[in-house]
Each structure stands twice: as C-alpha cells, then as structure tokens.
Design a protein around this motif. Structure first.
Motif, PDB file in Angstrom:
ATOM      1  N   PHE A 278       0.835  -1.203   0.000  1.00 43.00           N
ATOM      2  CA  PHE A 278       0.000   0.000   0.000  1.00 43.00           C
ATOM      3  C   PHE A 278       0.872   1.255   0.000  1.00 43.00           C
ATOM      4  O   PHE A 278       0.433   2.330  -0.355  1.00 43.00           O
ATOM      5  CB  PHE A 278      -0.921   0.044   1.227  1.00 43.00           C
TER       6      PHE A 278
ATOM      7  N   HIS B 146      -1.969  -5.610  -5.520  1.00 41.87           N
ATOM      8  CA  HIS B 146      -2.873  -6.667  -5.967  1.00 41.87           C
ATOM      9  C   HIS B 146      -2.132  -7.829  -6.616  1.00 41.87           C
ATOM     10  O   HIS B 146      -2.739  -8.846  -6.920  1.00 41.87           O
ATOM     11  CB  HIS B 146      -3.951  -6.104  -6.894  1.00 41.87           C
TER      12      HIS B 146
ATOM     13  N   ILE C  27      -0.906 -11.353  -0.812  1.00 40.77           N
ATOM     14  CA  ILE C  27      -0.766 -11.289   0.642  1.00 40.77           C
ATOM     15  C   ILE C  27      -2.126 -10.966   1.238  1.00 40.77           C
ATOM     16  O   ILE C  27      -2.805 -10.066   0.768  1.00 40.77           O
ATOM     17  CB  ILE C  27       0.249 -10.184   1.041  1.00 40.77           C
TER      18      ILE C  27
ATOM     19  N   PHE D 184      -7.903  -5.680   8.280  1.00 46.75           N
ATOM     20  CA  PHE D 184      -7.821  -4.295   8.716  1.00 46.75           C
ATOM     21  C   PHE D 184      -8.570  -4.097  10.032  1.00 46.75           C
ATOM     22  O   PHE D 184      -9.490  -4.843  10.354  1.00 46.75           O
ATOM     23  CB  PHE D 184      -8.451  -3.373   7.667  1.00 46.75           C
TER      24      PHE D 184
ATOM     25  N   PHE E 175     -17.080  -5.505   2.033  1.00 51.98           N
ATOM     26  CA  PHE E 175     -17.824  -4.780   1.007  1.00 51.98           C
ATOM     27  C   PHE E 175     -19.301  -4.777   1.388  1.00 51.98           C
ATOM     28  O   PHE E 175     -19.929  -5.838   1.450  1.00 51.98           O
ATOM     29  CB  PHE E 175     -17.609  -5.433  -0.360  1.00 51.98           C
TER      30      PHE E 175
ATOM     31  N   TYR F 227     -14.889 -13.249  -3.084  1.00 54.55           N
ATOM     32  CA  TYR F 227     -14.321 -12.193  -3.931  1.00 54.55           C
ATOM     33  C   TYR F 227     -12.894 -12.484  -4.422  1.00 54.55           C
ATOM     34  O   TYR F 227     -12.650 -12.475  -5.630  1.00 54.55           O
ATOM     35  CB  TYR F 227     -14.405 -10.864  -3.181  1.00 54.55           C
ATOM     36  N   PRO F 228     -11.947 -12.760  -3.527  1.00 50.96           N
ATOM     37  CA  PRO F 228     -10.583 -13.018  -4.019  1.00 50.96           C
ATOM     38  C   PRO F 228     -10.506 -14.242  -4.926  1.00 50.96           C
ATOM     39  O   PRO F 228      -9.648 -14.302  -5.804  1.00 50.96           O
ATOM     40  CB  PRO F 228      -9.762 -13.209  -2.735  1.00 50.96           C
TER      41      PRO F 228
ATOM     42  N   LEU G 118     -11.714 -13.292  -8.473  1.00 57.44           N
ATOM     43  CA  LEU G 118     -10.659 -12.548  -9.174  1.00 57.44           C
ATOM     44  C   LEU G 118      -9.598 -13.484  -9.731  1.00 57.44           C
ATOM     45  O   LEU G 118      -8.955 -13.199 -10.733  1.00 57.44           O
ATOM     46  CB  LEU G 118      -9.995 -11.546  -8.224  1.00 57.44           C
ATOM     47  N   ARG G 119      -9.416 -14.624  -9.057  1.00 63.23           N
ATOM     48  CA  ARG G 119      -8.382 -15.566  -9.487  1.00 63.23           C
ATOM     49  C   ARG G 119      -8.945 -16.616 -10.440  1.00 63.23           C
ATOM     50  O   ARG G 119      -8.263 -17.593 -10.761  1.00 63.23           O
ATOM     51  CB  ARG G 119      -7.746 -16.227  -8.263  1.00 63.23           C
TER      52      ARG G 119
ATOM     53  N   ARG H  37     -11.065   3.092   1.895  1.00 65.04           N
ATOM     54  CA  ARG H  37     -10.275   1.964   2.419  1.00 65.04           C
ATOM     55  C   ARG H  37     -10.744   0.648   1.805  1.00 65.04           C
ATOM     56  O   ARG H  37     -10.007  -0.322   1.786  1.00 65.04           O
ATOM     57  CB  ARG H  37     -10.384   1.934   3.943  1.00 65.04           C
ATOM     58  N   LEU H  38     -11.985   0.637   1.288  1.00 66.67           N
ATOM     59  CA  LEU H  38     -12.477  -0.569   0.626  1.00 66.67           C
ATOM     60  C   LEU H  38     -11.666  -0.847  -0.640  1.00 66.67           C
ATOM     61  O   LEU H  38     -11.483  -1.998  -1.029  1.00 66.67           O
ATOM     62  CB  LEU H  38     -13.958  -0.422   0.267  1.00 66.67           C
TER      63      LEU H  38
ATOM     64  N   THR I 170      -8.464  -0.175  -0.962  1.00 65.82           N
ATOM     65  CA  THR I 170      -7.229  -0.778  -0.469  1.00 65.82           C
ATOM     66  C   THR I 170      -7.454  -2.262  -0.180  1.00 65.82           C
ATOM     67  O   THR I 170      -6.639  -3.110  -0.540  1.00 65.82           O
ATOM     68  CB  THR I 170      -6.770  -0.074   0.823  1.00 65.82           C
ATOM     69  N   ALA I 171      -8.592  -2.552   0.463  1.00 66.25           N
ATOM     70  CA  ALA I 171      -8.914  -3.940   0.784  1.00 66.25           C
ATOM     71  C   ALA I 171      -9.031  -4.764  -0.498  1.00 66.25           C
ATOM     72  O   ALA I 171      -8.505  -5.877  -0.585  1.00 66.25           O
ATOM     73  CB  ALA I 171     -10.216  -4.005   1.578  1.00 66.25           C
ATOM     74  N   ALA I 172      -9.701  -4.204  -1.513  1.00 61.12           N
ATOM     75  CA  ALA I 172      -9.859  -4.917  -2.786  1.00 61.12           C
ATOM     76  C   ALA I 172      -8.499  -5.210  -3.403  1.00 61.12           C
ATOM     77  O   ALA I 172      -8.254  -6.312  -3.910  1.00 61.12           O
ATOM     78  CB  ALA I 172     -10.719  -4.103  -3.741  1.00 61.12           C
ATOM     79  N   ALA I 173      -7.588  -4.233  -3.323  1.00 56.21           N
ATOM     80  CA  ALA I 173      -6.244  -4.434  -3.878  1.00 56.21           C
ATOM     81  C   ALA I 173      -5.543  -5.590  -3.166  1.00 56.21           C
ATOM     82  O   ALA I 173      -4.922  -6.445  -3.800  1.00 56.21           O
ATOM     83  CB  ALA I 173      -5.418  -3.152  -3.753  1.00 56.21           C
ATOM     84  N   SER I 174      -5.699  -5.641  -1.831  1.00 55.24           N
ATOM     85  CA  SER I 174      -5.029  -6.705  -1.082  1.00 55.24           C
ATOM     86  C   SER I 174      -5.591  -8.073  -1.439  1.00 55.24           C
ATOM     87  O   SER I 174      -4.940  -9.096  -1.259  1.00 55.24           O
ATOM     88  CB  SER I 174      -5.165  -6.462   0.422  1.00 55.24           C
ATOM     89  N   LEU I 175      -6.831  -8.096  -1.950  1.00 55.84           N
ATOM     90  CA  LEU I 175      -7.448  -9.374  -2.303  1.00 55.84           C
ATOM     91  C   LEU I 175      -7.166  -9.766  -3.743  1.00 55.84           C
ATOM     92  O   LEU I 175      -7.619 -10.811  -4.201  1.00 55.84           O
ATOM     93  CB  LEU I 175      -8.956  -9.299  -2.063  1.00 55.84           C
ATOM     94  N   GLY I 176      -6.431  -8.893  -4.455  1.00 52.47           N
ATOM     95  CA  GLY I 176      -5.997  -9.255  -5.804  1.00 52.47           C
ATOM     96  C   GLY I 176      -6.659  -8.482  -6.924  1.00 52.47           C
ATOM     97  O   GLY I 176      -6.492  -8.824  -8.089  1.00 52.47           O
ATOM     98  N   ALA I 177      -7.429  -7.429  -6.596  1.00 49.91           N
ATOM     99  CA  ALA I 177      -8.116  -6.673  -7.636  1.00 49.91           C
ATOM    100  C   ALA I 177      -7.257  -5.519  -8.119  1.00 49.91           C
ATOM    101  O   ALA I 177      -6.799  -4.712  -7.318  1.00 49.91           O
ATOM    102  CB  ALA I 177      -9.445  -6.149  -7.109  1.00 49.91           C
TER     103      ALA I 177
END
Lengths: 370, 265
Positions: A60, A81, A85, A89, A95, A106-107, A110-111, B162-163, B165-172
């Motif tokens: 980040f 992304h 990792i 938070f 969401f 969700y993750p 995306l994969r 911050r959502l 940021t969370a999405a980025a951490s999940l691979g988006a």
C-alpha cells in the motif's frame, strides 16, 4: 487451504527500509527478518512506524529506500494486488454491497476459481472462523466481532503464504478481544501461514506472538520473544513498554565491575557496568521488588524508602505504586498471602542487585510512553 | 409533549394550504387537457381526448417531443460520463486546486441562464451550430454537468476509500476494483446524476429559445411558441403526459433506492 502441509508460510526480509514523507521519516532504516510460518508482532506506540512497515509489506506504501523480499523474491515496485498477501484491517473493510459469502468468494472470483471450487473453499474458510451460518447475511447485519471474523476468512480463503493484520481487534471490547486472540492463535497453528500482527497492546503481543519487534520513532528497538524482551530489554524504551517497570535515576559511580546509583540519598548497587558515556539508569520488574514496613527488612544494600501512592487489588494479589523520596514512583506486586498496605503507609522496598537491569538513559522514552 | 387540539388543527390546515399552493398550479393542467373547447380557460368546458390525439398526430408536436428525447438522452449520457470523471478527478486532487476547479465547473448553475444563452448564441452564430443537434447537446451538457458533479461527489464523499485498499489486497487491479467495488457503491449517486441531467436537458427553455430554429425545435420551445401563438390546449395534454412520466420515473427511482438501502442495512 491444506492443513496437512507442514510449513506453507513465506519468509519476509526487510533490509534498511526507509520511508520519508517530506522531512518526516516514518521508517528510518528498518531491518527485520520473519521466518516462514512465524507469528511476528510489530509492537509500538502510535506513530512509531509499525503500521507503515505493514503497509510497505502489503504494497500500500512504496519504500523510499531499502530492500524488501517476501518469500525470497523482491517485491519492491510490485503493486499490492499482485503480491498475494492477505490483509485484515482494523476497520474490517467488508464490502457492504455483498453478502458474507460473496465477500469471502471475492478473491477467488478474481483468481478465476471455478464456481464449485469457490463454494467449497468459501464454506471451508467460513467454517474455520465459525461463520458458515451467516453466508447469506450482509455485513451491516453482523456485530463487529462477526464482521472481523468474516474479514479474516476473506483474507485466508485464497491461501496467501503471508497474512498481515493491522490492529484487527482494536475496535472490539476486552472479552471479545481475548477470545478472538485465542481463535487467531488456533488458526495460525492450523494454517502454518506466516502472520505479521500490528498492535500497540503489549499484552496482546505477549499472548499471540512467537517473536515481537518493538518499534519506536521509525526504528526497531529490539526483536525477540516476549520473555527475552521482558527479562533482557536492550533499551529503556523496550523495558518500559513491555510489562510494568520501575526506573531509578540518580548520580552514578562505576568501578570495574559494578555501578552504584545514588537515589535521593539512598545508594543502590548493581553488579554490572555500562560501557560508553551513557548515563546509566536501573530498571526493575515489579516481582523483583519486595515491599515491607520500615525496619522489617533484613539488612541489604539495596533499600529504598517511600510511601504508598496507589493500592490496586487485582484478585490474585495486589499492585502498589510507591512514591520514592525523589518523587519518582515504583511499581510493586505482592502475593495474596502477604500483608496489605493502605495509601500513605510508609514502606521500604528492596531488591537483589543481580535482578536489576542497567540501561542507558533515554529521556525521550518518557515522552513517548506518557 | 401534548399539543392543544386547536393548535394541531391550525398546523394541519396551514400545512394543507402550503401543499395545495405548491401542487395546485401543476394539477390545474390535468383537467385543462380534457377541455372540449379550444381554449385554455379554467375551469374547462366539456370533455374530449382531442388534444392528446393532436399531440400524437400533429408532426409539429411529435417531432419536437422526439427531438427533446434524443437531445436529453445524449446529454444525460455525456454529462454523466464527464461529470463522473470530473468528480473522480477532483476527489483525488489537492484540496485547493479541486475547490477552484469545482467552482469553475459549477458556474453554469450560478450564472443567469439568459447571460449564458446570449454567450452561447453568439458563439453558435459564428460556428453555425444554431438549430443543430450538436448545438443543443453541447449547450445542454454544460447546464447538466454541475448536477451530475454534485450528485457523484456527494456519494464519493461517503464512499469508504479503504475498501479500495482492501480490494487491492485481495488481488483486484485498479479497473477490477472500480468495476466490482467503487462503481456499485456510488451507483445511486451516478443514477440520480443521470436523472437530473436528463431532466435538465428535457425541460430546458432559456438557452433552447436562443439556439433553436424552424428545423430543430425541442418540446419546451414548441410549447412556448404554441402558447404565445394561440391558446392550444395541446399544451395542457403535453403537460399532463410529462407530469405522469416524471412521477413514474422519480417514484420508481426512489423505490429502487429505498430497496437498495434496505438491502444494505
């Protein structure tokens, strides 16, 4: 998620990592190695750089200088992304427009994980945090603790080799926090993933961690197990941040092997000496101090007089704050069987020289801790 | 606290009076549209559907209606895209620069319509945009953009970044984050911006009067010229149709948003 594989965690390696915002150095040459599968806690007061370190590892925040490796590969310049990792938070960050099930899936979507496989893994992850019955609820219908468990499931469902947690229990009440700490410990054991946990709560750090890195002003003061940090603090800051402590200051004289400190007219002797020109101070843990009424003490060298300033009944014993003659205060713990004291009672404290730590004085530690 | 029955009655009456005052002029149009005579007198005499028939069969009316529909649809899309982009840009900008730019973008809302109309007319004379579809779309987009900007900015303000940021951490990646997280959460704002933009263009009259010509008239222009030329009750029929259409549109929008909110709570 395969609990049978022994170690699936990734190692982390930070070397001389710095991060500057204008003239403010949020991180000032941080080096830290985390073993695969280890539970490492980054502990420190707010603004000490622990969260910045986590953000740097998560991607980040980009580092200003230094090297950063996750799982043996440099991740400098790799966007968040693409780092694979998991992050939990403090504010949950679920969401709001997706159900619990959709959030956790969700993750995986995306994969490009197939629908059947996705459903299986979502169910498994929700099982792990005991939230399977809530898959069709919306986050706004859940309590804080439930939301955080869902966020936890979402962060582990894609099998990341590393899980980062930024004060995940910070917004929850004490009882729930203690229970979730045990849950986190259990999941860490089951997954074998590397966990990096940020907190300012030293008790939480002691409960959870294999090792703790103590942060202060953008630097790491010391890395070690909870016991090492408590028993052998290398700096005054660490000594005071972990556990209760009493700090004695005064005119110091050193001969070859020992140091004598003049604390408000009473001399204490420690069989150690401090190299260099630093001003030495003495740090004592509460259980190393004995408390008696004046005159009841056998003749020892290290004796300090004072009065009780605060008496706290803990159930398993009592904790006293004793005001010493020079105005500083000492923290003492006594067992149930021992005699009780009341506020303003005159007392004497004594300790064995070898139980005292001799550390370099750091006045700034006072400012940071109070 | 208990209210005196007298006070309660008085309060109710005055509320009713104000409500009547607000909606009566609009509702007057409805009976007028069924007038038996060719007159705009109130109360109407007799009953007939002829003005509705006239609206559908008379090419002057139907053409202007479809012109307005065409212009308003293009404007709604264009203003929504531009306004949303602008809202995002301003959101990610330094506060001071963003404040200045925002003021600039909102001026069409503040500047008197006539002044704007004169300016646009002068420019259009030179560039031969008077009476063209492009001319109408460009002018109306200027007027509609501030509404979209305000609506989208309002929803961006409550959107928790911050959502992302969370999405980025999940691979988006950025695009996936926008599509799956940001857009669905600010969609109500974008949708209301779209509705406002459509309405702004559809009933715009001041600028339209300046840049119209016999070859391209929008519905409000047609209404205005018809009512100044003769007392044609078709105007009332058009008014009634529009009243029903907007009621259904806005009511439907509110219903959908209400359902959305319940889903999120």
């Amino acid at each position: 998620m395969n609990p049978n594989s022994p170690t699936r965690g990734a190692a982390i390696d930070l070397q001389n990592v710095s991060k500057a915002y204008g003239s403010f150095r949020a991180l000032d040459g941080v080096s830290l190695h985390v073993e695969p599968g280890e539970f490492m806690t980054l502990l420190g007061p707010s603004g000490s750089g622990k969260t910045t370190t986590l953000n740097v590892v998560a991607g980040f925040t980009e580092v200003s200088s230094g090297a950063l490796q996750v799982g043996g590969r440099s991740v400098v310049g790799v966007p968040a992304h693409k780092r694979n990792i998991g992050v939990v938070f403090q504010h949950y960050a679920l969401f709001p427009h997706m159900t619990v099930g959709k959030n956790v899936a969700y993750p995986l979507s995306l994969r490009g994980v197939s629908k059947a496989e996705r459903e299986r893994r979502v169910a498994q992850a929700l099982d792990m945090v005991k939230m399977r019955d809530f898959a069709h609820r919306y986050p706004s219908e859940l309590s804080g603790g439930q939301q955080q468990r869902v966020a936890f499931a979402r962060a582990i469902v894609f099998d990341p080799p590393l899980l980062l947690m930024d004060e995940p229990l910070g917004a929850l009440d004490k009882k729930l926090r203690e229970w979730l700490q045990l849950e986190i410990k259990r999941i860490h054991r089951e997954l074998g993933t590397t966990f990096v946990y940020v907190t300012h709560d030293q008790e939480e750090a002691l409960v959870l961690s294999d090792r703790i890195a103590v942060f202060n002003k953008g630097r790491i003061e010391q890395v070690g197990t909870g016991r090492e940090l408590y028993d052998e603090p290398k700096t005054l800051f660490v000594g005071r941040f972990i556990g209760d402590s009493t700090v004695l200051r005064g005119q110091a004289r050193s001969d070859g092997t020992s140091t004598a400190l003049d604390v408000a007219g009473q001399t204490v002797t420690v069989p150690r000496r401090l190299d260099g020109s630093d001003t030495p101070v003495v740090l004592l843990r509460p259980e190393k101090l004995a408390i008696r009424r004046p005159g009841q003490m056998a003749d020892t060298h290290n004796r300090l007089s004072g009065t009780i300033a605060e008496a706290i009944y803990l159930g398993s014993g009592s904790k006293y704050e004793v005001r010493l003659r020079d105005g500083s205060s000492a923290i003492v713990r006594s067992g149930l069987s021992e005699e009780g004291f009341r506020i303003d009672d005159p007392v004497e404290l004594c300790f064995a020289g070898q139980d005292a730590k001799l550390l370099a004085d750091d006045k700034s530690a006072d400012a940071t801790l109070t | 606290m208990a209210m005196h029955p007298c006070t309660r009655v008085m309060l109710g009456l005055s509320c009713l009076l104000v409500a009547l005052w607000l909606v009566a002029p609009t509702l007057v149009v409805v009976p007028m549209s069924f007038n038996g005579n060719k007159s705009l007198a109130f109360p109407p005499v007799g009953f007939s559907w002829q003005w509705y028939e006239n609206f559908v069969s008379n090419p002057e009316w139907s053409t202007s209606f479809f012109n307005s529909l065409k212009v308003a649809l293009i404007v709604a899309v264009l203003a929504t895209v531009l306004g949303t982009l602008a809202a995002f840009g301003l959101d990610r900008m330094k506060a001071r620069t963003a404040g200045l730019l925002r003021m600039l973008l909102l001026t069409p809302m503040v500047v008197p319509g006539v002044v704007l109309a004169i300016g646009i007319y002068a420019v259009y004379l030179d560039t031969q945009l008077v009476g063209t579809l492009t001319g109408f779309v460009l002018a109306h987009t200027i007027l509609a953009l501030p509404f979209v900007l305000i609506a989208v900015q309002a929803s961006l303000e409550v959107f928790d970044k911050r959502l992302e940021t969370a999405a980025a951490s999940l691979g988006a990646g950025r695009l996936a984050t926008f599509r799956t997280v940001t857009l669905p959460l600010i969609a109500p704002g974008i949708l209301s911006g779209l509705l406002f933009a459509f309405a702004t263009s559809f009933d715009e009259i001041i600028v339209s009067l300046f840049i119209t010509n016999p070859y391209l008239k929008t519905l409000p222009v047609q209404i205005f010229s018809s009512i100044t030329r003769d007392a044609d009750p078709t105007v009332a029929a058009v008014g009634t149709i529009l009243l029903c259409a907007t009621t259904i549109l806005i009511g439907g929008g509110l219903f959908l948003m209400g359902r959305e909110r319940r889903g999120n709570l």
